[in-house]
Write an enzyme that holds these catalytic residues in place. Structure first.
Site, PDB file in Angstrom:
ATOM      1  N   GLU A  40      -5.417  -2.195   2.973  1.00  0.00           N
ATOM      2  CA  GLU A  40      -4.475  -2.818   3.904  1.00  0.00           C
ATOM      3  C   GLU A  40      -5.247  -3.432   5.072  1.00  0.00           C
ATOM      4  OE1 GLU A  40      -0.480  -1.297   6.354  1.00  0.00           O
ATOM      5  OE2 GLU A  40      -2.138   0.085   5.973  1.00  0.00           O
ATOM      6  N   LYS A 114       5.793  -4.409   3.064  1.00  0.00           N
ATOM      7  CA  LYS A 114       5.855  -2.996   3.450  1.00  0.00           C
ATOM      8  C   LYS A 114       7.220  -2.620   4.020  1.00  0.00           C
ATOM      9  CE  LYS A 114       3.106   0.286   6.237  1.00  0.00           C
ATOM     10  NZ  LYS A 114       1.964   0.321   7.178  1.00  0.00           N
ATOM     11  N   CYS A 151       0.173   2.106   2.294  1.00  0.00           N
ATOM     12  CA  CYS A 151      -0.156   3.117   3.297  1.00  0.00           C
ATOM     13  C   CYS A 151       0.967   4.118   3.594  1.00  0.00           C
ATOM     14  CB  CYS A 151      -0.633   2.413   4.569  1.00  0.00           C
ATOM     15  SG  CYS A 151      -1.609   3.455   5.680  1.00  0.00           S
TER      16      CYS A 151
END
Length: 268
Positions: A40, A114, A151
């Site tokens: 990321e 995300k 993440c």
């Protein structure tokens, strides 16, 4: 299938980072990797002093120079690439944290914005970012069906379970895991758990340096850590065997044994 995992320290300069990324793609292809996975925030490091407006001005579209250059490198080197970038949004001074999958022909075959922004432990990604609104369907690659996460998504088991139930054999989670008390323990435990509970591989390339802990991981479907890059910058390789996914899901049929007919009946 041979997978390359790249762990590196991104600078605040996206042109500098892009040059490194293109070199990594070339190097991994020369070692006969079929897929190269990046962390990321590979586009550039955003420090706390950077304003949301400054970040938005540096963001690009999926057709911008950053992703287009990576697509070209993927095509030239005949390798699949998983990475991420800051994507422009229609909301003023907000960007998407977007992951992408590029095939060997250089085509972007999947994107994922995300969903879970890191508004925790003293951080507020929502001050600069806009959250995505849907989970992307698993996409077919040479290493199997990939389910994309980013993440902080790893902390939400509902997401990985949804991806596994939809057919994912490999979960790939580009990450920039922030250092802190018990954070590396959380990182390792969560990655292993996501692999075990879903009977799938987890590939989690991580940033190292700046405020990030490194420890890029690859975990097999039974929870064995196949790769831990510690604090090393560079490339590591691991082999993915899809037959192990089938074997694990046969002897430990967690997806099959779920009681989805019962779970929804519980009310708060």
């Amino acid at each position: 299938m041979k997978v390359a995992v790249v762990q590196f320290k991104a600078s605040t300069n996206k042109e500098v980072n892009l040059k490194k990324i293109l070199l990594y793609i070339s190097k991994t292809a020369s070692k006969n990797a079929t897929l190269c996975a990046f962390p990321e925030f590979m586009m550039f490091y955003t420090n706390s002093s950077q304003t949301s407006k400054q970040l938005a001005n540096l963001a690009e579209t999926i057709n911008g120079n950053f992703v287009r250059s990576i697509s070209k490198a993927a095509k030239e080197n005949k390798i699949q690439v998983v990475g991420s970038f800051y994507e422009k949004s229609r909301t003023k001074d907000r960007v998407y944290d977007t992951a992408f999958v590029i095939d060997k022909s250089g085509k972007v075959i999947s994107t994922y914005r995300k969903i879970h922004l890191y508004d925790a432990l003293g951080f507020r990604e929502s001050d600069k970012m806009k959250s995505g609104s849907k989970i992307s369907k698993p996409v077919k690659t040479s290493i199997g069906k990939i389910g994309m996460m980013i993440c902080y998504d790893l902390r939400f088991p509902e997401m990985s379970r949804s991806l596994a139930a939809a057919g994912s054999e490999v979960l790939v989670a580009p990450s920039a895991w922030v250092k802190g008390k018990m954070k590396e323990e959380h990182w390792i435990t969560i990655n292993k758990t996501r692999a075990i509970e879903n009977g799938c591989y987890v590939i989690a390339p991580d940033q190292v340096g700046n405020i990030y802990c490194g420890r890029s991981l690859v975990v097999d479907p039974y929870g064995k850590i196949l790769l831990d890059m510690k604090k090393k910058q560079g490339i590591s390789f691991v082999n993915i065997d899809l037959s192990l996914v089938k074997q694990t899901r046969k002897i430990l049929p967690l997806l099959k044994n779920r009681r989805t007919d019962v779970y929804p009946t519980l009310k708060a």
